[in-house]
Design an enzyme around this catalytic site. Structure first.
Site, PDB file in Angstrom:
ATOM      1  N   PHE A  21     -24.152 -11.659  51.685  1.00  0.00           N
ATOM      2  CA  PHE A  21     -23.213 -12.776  51.763  1.00  0.00           C
ATOM      3  C   PHE A  21     -23.496 -13.728  50.601  1.00  0.00           C
ATOM      4  O   PHE A  21     -24.580 -14.311  50.519  1.00  0.00           O
ATOM      5  CB  PHE A  21     -23.381 -13.496  53.113  1.00  0.00           C
ATOM      6  CG  PHE A  21     -22.456 -14.665  53.283  1.00  0.00           C
ATOM      7  CD1 PHE A  21     -21.079 -14.481  53.306  1.00  0.00           C
ATOM      8  CD2 PHE A  21     -22.948 -15.956  53.415  1.00  0.00           C
ATOM      9  CE1 PHE A  21     -20.209 -15.557  53.446  1.00  0.00           C
ATOM     10  CE2 PHE A  21     -22.091 -17.043  53.556  1.00  0.00           C
ATOM     11  CZ  PHE A  21     -20.716 -16.833  53.578  1.00  0.00           C
ATOM     12  N   ASP A  50     -27.388 -14.536  49.960  1.00  0.00           N
ATOM     13  CA  ASP A  50     -27.776 -14.784  48.568  1.00  0.00           C
ATOM     14  C   ASP A  50     -27.485 -16.235  48.191  1.00  0.00           C
ATOM     15  O   ASP A  50     -26.358 -16.702  48.303  1.00  0.00           O
ATOM     16  CB  ASP A  50     -26.961 -13.856  47.648  1.00  0.00           C
ATOM     17  CG  ASP A  50     -27.353 -14.008  46.191  1.00  0.00           C
ATOM     18  OD1 ASP A  50     -28.278 -13.304  45.761  1.00  0.00           O
ATOM     19  OD2 ASP A  50     -26.753 -14.844  45.482  1.00  0.00           O
ATOM     20  N   TYR A  55     -27.271 -23.515  43.314  1.00  0.00           N
ATOM     21  CA  TYR A  55     -26.053 -23.665  44.120  1.00  0.00           C
ATOM     22  C   TYR A  55     -26.061 -24.936  44.983  1.00  0.00           C
ATOM     23  O   TYR A  55     -25.064 -25.245  45.621  1.00  0.00           O
ATOM     24  CB  TYR A  55     -25.823 -22.438  45.023  1.00  0.00           C
ATOM     25  CG  TYR A  55     -25.810 -21.104  44.310  1.00  0.00           C
ATOM     26  CD1 TYR A  55     -25.640 -21.025  42.934  1.00  0.00           C
ATOM     27  CD2 TYR A  55     -25.977 -19.910  45.010  1.00  0.00           C
ATOM     28  CE1 TYR A  55     -25.653 -19.801  42.280  1.00  0.00           C
ATOM     29  CE2 TYR A  55     -25.984 -18.685  44.360  1.00  0.00           C
ATOM     30  CZ  TYR A  55     -25.828 -18.644  42.991  1.00  0.00           C
ATOM     31  OH  TYR A  55     -25.844 -17.433  42.352  1.00  0.00           O
ATOM     32  N   LYS A  84     -33.253 -17.976  43.803  1.00  0.00           N
ATOM     33  CA  LYS A  84     -33.403 -17.695  42.365  1.00  0.00           C
ATOM     34  C   LYS A  84     -34.043 -18.858  41.631  1.00  0.00           C
ATOM     35  O   LYS A  84     -33.773 -20.021  41.930  1.00  0.00           O
ATOM     36  CB  LYS A  84     -32.025 -17.411  41.739  1.00  0.00           C
ATOM     37  CG  LYS A  84     -31.237 -16.363  42.482  1.00  0.00           C
ATOM     38  CD  LYS A  84     -29.964 -15.971  41.755  1.00  0.00           C
ATOM     39  CE  LYS A  84     -29.065 -15.147  42.652  1.00  0.00           C
ATOM     40  NZ  LYS A  84     -28.178 -15.940  43.505  1.00  0.00           N
ATOM     41  N   HIS A 117     -33.201 -16.136  37.475  1.00  0.00           N
ATOM     42  CA  HIS A 117     -31.744 -16.243  37.380  1.00  0.00           C
ATOM     43  C   HIS A 117     -31.205 -15.757  36.027  1.00  0.00           C
ATOM     44  O   HIS A 117     -30.125 -15.210  35.940  1.00  0.00           O
ATOM     45  CB  HIS A 117     -31.357 -17.717  37.593  1.00  0.00           C
ATOM     46  CG  HIS A 117     -30.033 -17.886  38.274  1.00  0.00           C
ATOM     47  ND1 HIS A 117     -29.794 -18.846  39.222  1.00  0.00           N
ATOM     48  CD2 HIS A 117     -28.865 -17.218  38.142  1.00  0.00           C
ATOM     49  CE1 HIS A 117     -28.538 -18.760  39.643  1.00  0.00           C
ATOM     50  NE2 HIS A 117     -27.956 -17.781  39.003  1.00  0.00           N
ATOM     51  N   ALA A 192     -18.302  -9.191  42.521  1.00  0.00           N
ATOM     52  CA  ALA A 192     -17.796  -7.869  42.901  1.00  0.00           C
ATOM     53  C   ALA A 192     -16.332  -7.903  43.331  1.00  0.00           C
ATOM     54  O   ALA A 192     -15.632  -6.896  43.261  1.00  0.00           O
ATOM     55  CB  ALA A 192     -18.657  -7.286  44.024  1.00  0.00           C
ATOM     56  N   LEU A 193     -15.874  -9.065  43.779  1.00  0.00           N
ATOM     57  CA  LEU A 193     -14.471  -9.192  44.202  1.00  0.00           C
ATOM     58  C   LEU A 193     -13.614  -9.745  43.060  1.00  0.00           C
ATOM     59  O   LEU A 193     -12.459 -10.105  43.257  1.00  0.00           O
ATOM     60  CB  LEU A 193     -14.386 -10.112  45.424  1.00  0.00           C
ATOM     61  CG  LEU A 193     -15.067  -9.561  46.682  1.00  0.00           C
ATOM     62  CD1 LEU A 193     -15.288 -10.669  47.696  1.00  0.00           C
ATOM     63  CD2 LEU A 193     -14.237  -8.445  47.288  1.00  0.00           C
ATOM     64  N   GLY A 194     -14.206  -9.841  41.892  1.00  0.00           N
ATOM     65  CA  GLY A 194     -13.445 -10.333  40.743  1.00  0.00           C
ATOM     66  C   GLY A 194     -13.785 -11.760  40.400  1.00  0.00           C
ATOM     67  O   GLY A 194     -13.089 -12.391  39.607  1.00  0.00           O
ATOM     68  N   ARG A 250     -11.764 -13.928  55.977  1.00  0.00           N
ATOM     69  CA  ARG A 250     -12.201 -12.975  54.944  1.00  0.00           C
ATOM     70  C   ARG A 250     -13.664 -12.573  55.137  1.00  0.00           C
ATOM     71  O   ARG A 250     -14.049 -11.444  54.846  1.00  0.00           O
ATOM     72  CB  ARG A 250     -11.955 -13.574  53.552  1.00  0.00           C
ATOM     73  CG  ARG A 250     -10.464 -13.671  53.235  1.00  0.00           C
ATOM     74  CD  ARG A 250     -10.200 -14.006  51.781  1.00  0.00           C
ATOM     75  NE  ARG A 250     -10.357 -15.423  51.471  1.00  0.00           N
ATOM     76  CZ  ARG A 250      -9.421 -16.350  51.674  1.00  0.00           C
ATOM     77  NH1 ARG A 250      -8.245 -16.011  52.201  1.00  0.00           N
ATOM     78  NH2 ARG A 250      -9.633 -17.609  51.363  1.00  0.00           N
ATOM     79  N   GLU A 253     -13.465  -9.914  57.575  1.00  0.00           N
ATOM     80  CA  GLU A 253     -12.890  -8.716  56.954  1.00  0.00           C
ATOM     81  C   GLU A 253     -13.963  -7.950  56.168  1.00  0.00           C
ATOM     82  O   GLU A 253     -14.071  -6.726  56.258  1.00  0.00           O
ATOM     83  CB  GLU A 253     -11.757  -9.142  56.001  1.00  0.00           C
ATOM     84  CG  GLU A 253     -11.175  -7.992  55.194  1.00  0.00           C
ATOM     85  CD  GLU A 253     -10.145  -8.479  54.181  1.00  0.00           C
ATOM     86  OE1 GLU A 253      -9.420  -9.455  54.446  1.00  0.00           O
ATOM     87  OE2 GLU A 253     -10.078  -7.862  53.101  1.00  0.00           O
ATOM     88  N   ASN A 254     -14.783  -8.681  55.424  1.00  0.00           N
ATOM     89  CA  ASN A 254     -15.703  -8.025  54.493  1.00  0.00           C
ATOM     90  C   ASN A 254     -16.769  -7.183  55.182  1.00  0.00           C
ATOM     91  O   ASN A 254     -17.254  -6.203  54.623  1.00  0.00           O
ATOM     92  CB  ASN A 254     -16.334  -9.071  53.562  1.00  0.00           C
ATOM     93  CG  ASN A 254     -15.290  -9.705  52.652  1.00  0.00           C
ATOM     94  OD1 ASN A 254     -14.201  -9.161  52.482  1.00  0.00           O
ATOM     95  ND2 ASN A 254     -15.602 -10.849  52.076  1.00  0.00           N
TER      96      ASN A 254
END
Ligand code: NDP
Length: 297
Positions: A21, A50, A55, A84, A117, A192-194, A250, A253-254
């Protein structure tokens, strides 16, 4: 791969869940939801989370993990948490305090994986593993030459267990993946999803991955979504994949990525989409001698 196919063994003997995630949120107004969405992700089945000092959400993410432990949903050992080390803490004497700061924010005793990182310093990270502050150590955004440099370092005590890099059908990293596999290093895919298509973070001139006609056709054939197709693609080629979402529909969904399989032909068609498109170029570091993305892989 373990029997359930949902975790892979790292080169130091620990296991990493193949679906992670992603918690980085670029929209300021959504950042406060890190607690809620991370709790939800754990509730629906994510076991790999993650995050990073950068962040600015480790307090909330740690609180989410602790609350799901407290209510009996999971035990600490069920969760694989990655943090990281940011570039400003690469001097060896700053590494352990940086990890301790993350642990303090998280209110956890250890992290499962601590990664650099951006390319540089490793020795100080080995010491954090020896001190039990992290179970595993790894790297991020390293090209194969930078990985080689680390692997050839005299006196290297622990190989990095992973290299976390941007990876998706438009930048499938097949050469770097082969290199990592040959050294028993897991490739972890971000973007990974763009990617989060946010101005200033990514190059917005690049096409939207999830609108790709080939991906949409494969998704339709399997009665799945393009997002699930790109996540599944990574898992089937031996990549650990991160999926960021701050949207409950979502996130739910994932986790369905384990409910279907792509055929060899599907995999080949997706391989054919590779076109060297890097969304996160980190151009701010382009003049640094260790800027990783000038190499072919
Ligand atoms: P992803 O590529 O994983 O996701 C991009 C966007 O896709 C999200 O903003 C999300 O929006 C949307 N999305 C999620 N699920 C679906 C779905 N099922 N259908 C359609 N759209 C969906 O994002 P990131 O680029 O953030 O990468 C993932 C994680 O990787 C990060 O959160 C971070 O943990 C890590 N990372 C690491 C980096 C490094 O240098 N090591 C660099 C960049 C990221 P929404 O929230 O609205 O659902």
């Amino acid at each position: 791969m373990d029997p359930k196919g949902q975790r892979v063994k790292l080169n130091d003997g620990h296991f990493i869940p193949v679906l992670g995630f992603g918690t980085a949120e670029s929209k300021e107004f959504l950042k406060s939801e890190a607690l809620e969405v991370t709790k939800f992700a754990i509730e629906v089945g994510f076991r790999h989370v993650d995050s990073a000092h950068l962040y600015q959400n480790e307090e909330q993410v740690g609180q989410a993990i602790r609350s799901k432990i407290a209510d009996g949903t999971v035990k600490r050992e069920d969760i694989f948490y990655t943090s990281k080390l940011w570039c400003t803490f690469l001097r060896p004497e700053l590494v352990r305090p940086a990890l301790e700061k993350s642990l303090k924010n998280l209110q956890l005793d250890y992290v499962d994986l601590y990664i650099i990182h951006f390319p540089l310093a490793m020795k100080a990270l080995e010491k954090c593993k020896d001190a039990g502050l992290t179970k595993s150590i790894g790297v991020s955004n390293f090209n194969h030459k930078q990985l080689e440099k680390i692997l050839n370092k005299p006196g290297l005590k622990y190989k990095p267990v992973c290299n976390q890099v941007e990876c998706h059908p438009y930048l499938n990293q097949s050469k770097l993946l082969d290199f990592c596999k040959s050294h028993d290093i897991v490739l972890v895919a971000y973007g990974a999803l763009g990617s989060q298509r946010i101005k200033g973070w990514v190059n917005l001139n690049h096409p939207v991955l999830l609108e790709d006609p080939v991906l949409c056709a494969i998704a339709k054939k399997h009665k799945q979504t393009p997002a699930l197709v790109v996540l599944r693609y990574q898992i089937q080629r031996g990549v650990v994949v991160l999926a960021k979402s701050y949207n409950k529909k979502r996130i739910k969904e994932n986790i369905k990525v384990f409910d279907f399989e792509l055929s060899l032909d599907d995999m080949k068609a997706i391989d054919g989409l590779n076109r060297n498109i890097r969304y996160y170029e980190f151009l701010i570091g382009v003049s640094h001698p260790e800027y990783p993305f000038s190499e072919e892989y």
